[in-house]
Scaffold this active site. Structure first.
Site, PDB file in Angstrom:
ATOM      1  N   ALA A  43       9.673 -10.933  24.578  1.00 47.21           N
ATOM      2  CA  ALA A  43      11.115 -10.726  24.723  1.00 47.21           C
ATOM      3  C   ALA A  43      11.401  -9.234  24.794  1.00 47.21           C
ATOM      4  CB  ALA A  43      11.853 -11.340  23.532  1.00 47.21           C
ATOM      5  N   GLU A 129       0.229  -3.678   8.794  1.00 48.07           N
ATOM      6  CA  GLU A 129      -0.707  -2.539   8.832  1.00 48.07           C
ATOM      7  C   GLU A 129      -0.171  -1.389   9.682  1.00 48.07           C
ATOM      8  OE1 GLU A 129      -4.087  -2.236   7.226  1.00 48.07           O
ATOM      9  OE2 GLU A 129      -3.134  -0.338   7.644  1.00 48.07           O
ATOM     10  N   GLU A 190      10.421   9.880  16.623  1.00 49.02           N
ATOM     11  CA  GLU A 190      11.221   8.654  16.556  1.00 49.02           C
ATOM     12  C   GLU A 190      12.443   8.822  17.471  1.00 49.02           C
ATOM     13  OE1 GLU A 190      10.551   5.858  14.373  1.00 49.02           O
ATOM     14  OE2 GLU A 190       8.676   6.944  14.313  1.00 49.02           O
ATOM     15  N   LYS A 205       7.339   5.206   4.802  1.00 47.77           N
ATOM     16  CA  LYS A 205       5.906   4.866   4.697  1.00 47.77           C
ATOM     17  C   LYS A 205       5.420   5.022   3.253  1.00 47.77           C
ATOM     18  CE  LYS A 205       5.210   6.340   9.491  1.00 47.77           C
ATOM     19  NZ  LYS A 205       5.006   7.536  10.341  1.00 47.77           N
TER      20      LYS A 205
HETATM   21  N1  HSE Z   1       7.418   9.220  14.560  1.00 44.63           N
HETATM   22  C1  HSE Z   1       6.306   8.757  13.822  1.00 44.63           C
HETATM   23  C2  HSE Z   1       5.421   9.967  13.525  1.00 44.63           C
HETATM   24  C3  HSE Z   1       5.566   7.706  14.606  1.00 44.63           C
HETATM   25  O1  HSE Z   1       5.689  11.051  14.067  1.00 44.63           O
HETATM   26  O2  HSE Z   1       4.500   9.860  12.736  1.00 44.63           O
HETATM   27  C4  HSE Z   1       4.756   6.750  13.799  1.00 44.63           C
HETATM   28  O3  HSE Z   1       5.417   6.176  12.738  1.00 44.63           O
END
Ligand code: HSE
Length: 436
Positions: A43, A129, A190, A205
């Site tokens: 999709a 992961e 991003e 993260k």
């Molecule tokens: N924008 C993120 C980085 C990509 O620069 O690490 C991966 O999460």
């Protein structure tokens, strides 16, 4: 075993990579999983683009709900990102009894508790992961490989964009803005680059790693987040002269009073392996009580590195499909009813060392005034450098490195130092981590 059918939501960079890796390594993957894993539906709102990538190999639709409601689909891979539509679609897929694979760190850091509870109720797996460290198998390592250990701390370079910017600033003398533009041109950043440069992506993260490392719920709101946008060439250079590199670190530590959860720029001794991780690469150090320090290094972003993690999750889910849900690896590594309510420490209570840079008038007694303030707040100086005065000026830069101290004391000292009439402008404070 019958083939496992996958429905993919979003065929952008990572989705395209996952499609390519799964097709290219189909045979090898089937030999590992014990069954074929097939992308059956895709999709994406950009139908033409999706059709170009997929060809006749899968059904393409613009309606993601069609995928999560299809009785043909066993696993839904969510790669659309964001926290609104992605959350709804994942919850809908879980309600339909589908297993989930996602790379969505923002979603898990903010809504992971809700998503894992829903998944547990329906006995489905949520694998993620690819959410941390791109292709580095850090979730697998924390959740399984290090399962014998009491994890003491985790520290990582977990945002490739900021690491690339810092490398460019140090090696090429680039300005922050030029380095950011180059990172964007190369497709590392991003959609909203403030997520990268202000430490938000790294905090997402880190929140996930802390949850798995310490067996605590996701607590993104309690994470301290400070980015790299205010770092100057001067500080990068001074740090280098003192034998340190500046990196954006995500750090989480278990302390007797609670858990530290913080993202900020930090000086690290240049001789540490992690200080030499350059460009868009990621690296994560994990300290376990039995194993000691381990380090995980690799590409933290990019189509195929991230796809490597997505496909590994697909194989993992395929292997565990028939296992009794009680005997699967718990989402957060610890049994859901055994999560701990250890508090996240406020930043003022965090203990670390500091780099302090201040510009002062070159007059007798100035250092005595400053060191008196530090001594009164029980801050011990580890090293100090006074730079040459700038030409024709009577002002000099002083750089001090402190021993370990509590952040609230450093804040109080900075406020007092800035009030001294001999101090020009504000004090620059960067935390310093020995990582030993
Ligand atoms: N924008 C993120 C980085 C990509 O620069 O690490 C991966 O999460």
């Amino acid at each position: 075993m019958k083939p496992i059918n996958v429905g993919l939501l979003g065929i952008g960079t990572v989705g395209g990579g996952a499609f390519a890796v799964l097709s290219r390594n189909q045979e090898e993957i089937a030999r590992r999983a014990g069954c074929a894993i097939t992308m059956k539906m895709v999709a994406d709102k950009e139908l033409d683009k999706a059709r170009r990538i997929v060809g006749k190999r899968a059904l393409v639709t613009a309606d993601a709900h069609e995928v999560v409601n299809s009785s043909d689909i066993d696993i839904v891979v969510e790669l659309i990102g964001g926290t609104t539509a992605a959350r709804e679609l994942i919850l809908e897929a879980i309600a339909n009894g589908k297993h989930i694979v996602t790379a969505n760190k923002a979603l898990l850091a903010q809504h992971g508790n809700e998503i894992f509870a829903a998944a547990q109720k329906k006995d489905v797996m949520v694998a993620f992961e690819a959410a941390v460290g791109g292709g580095i198998p850090i979730i697998k390592s924390l959740r399984e490989g290090l399962t014998a250990n009491r994890i003491e701390w985790i520290a990582g370079i977990i945002n490739g964009t900021s690491n690339f910017i810092l490398s460019e600033m140090r090696d090429q003398g680039a300005s922050f803005q030029d380095a950011l533009k180059e990172a964007q041109r190369r497709g590392y950043a991003e959609a909203d680059s403030t997520f990268d440069v202000e430490g938000i992506d790294a905090a997402h993260k880190l929140t996930i790693m802390a949850a798995i490392g310490f067996g605590i719920p996701m607590q993104f709101k309690a994470a301290y987040t400070e980015g790299i946008s205010r770092l100057t060439q001067e500080d990068i250079r001074y740090a280098g002269e003192l034998g340190y590199r500046i990196k954006l670190l995500g750090i989480t530590k278990r302390k007797p009073q609670g858990i530290e959860l913080r993202v900020h720029p930090a000086l690290i001794p240049a001789r540490r392996l992690i200080a030499n991780v350059e460009g868009v690469m990621n690296a994560i150090l994990v300290k376990g009580d039995a194993v000691g320090q381990t380090m995980y290094y690799g590409a933290g972003a990019g189509a195929e590195p991230t796809a490597s993690a997505v496909v590994a999750d697909l194989v993992d889910v395929a292997r565990m499909l028939t296992a009794d849900p009680e005997h699967r690896v718990p989402h957060l590594a610890f049994q859901p009813d055994r999560l701990s309510d250890t508090p996240i420490l406020p930043m003022g209570e965090v203990e670390t060392a500091y780099y302090l840079r201040m510009r002062v008038l070159d007059k007798p007694g100035v250092l005595a005034d400053i060191t008196r303030i530090l001594a009164d707040l029980r801050i011990s100086i580890d090293a100090m450098v006074q730079k040459e005065p700038h030409e024709g000026e009577e002002q000099v830069d002083i750089i001090m490195l402190t021993h370990l101290t509590v952040e609230k004391n450093v804040n109080a000292a900075i406020a007092k130092i800035e009030k001294l009439p001999v101090v020009v402008g504000s004090v620059t404070r960067i935390r310093l981590e020995q990582l030993n």
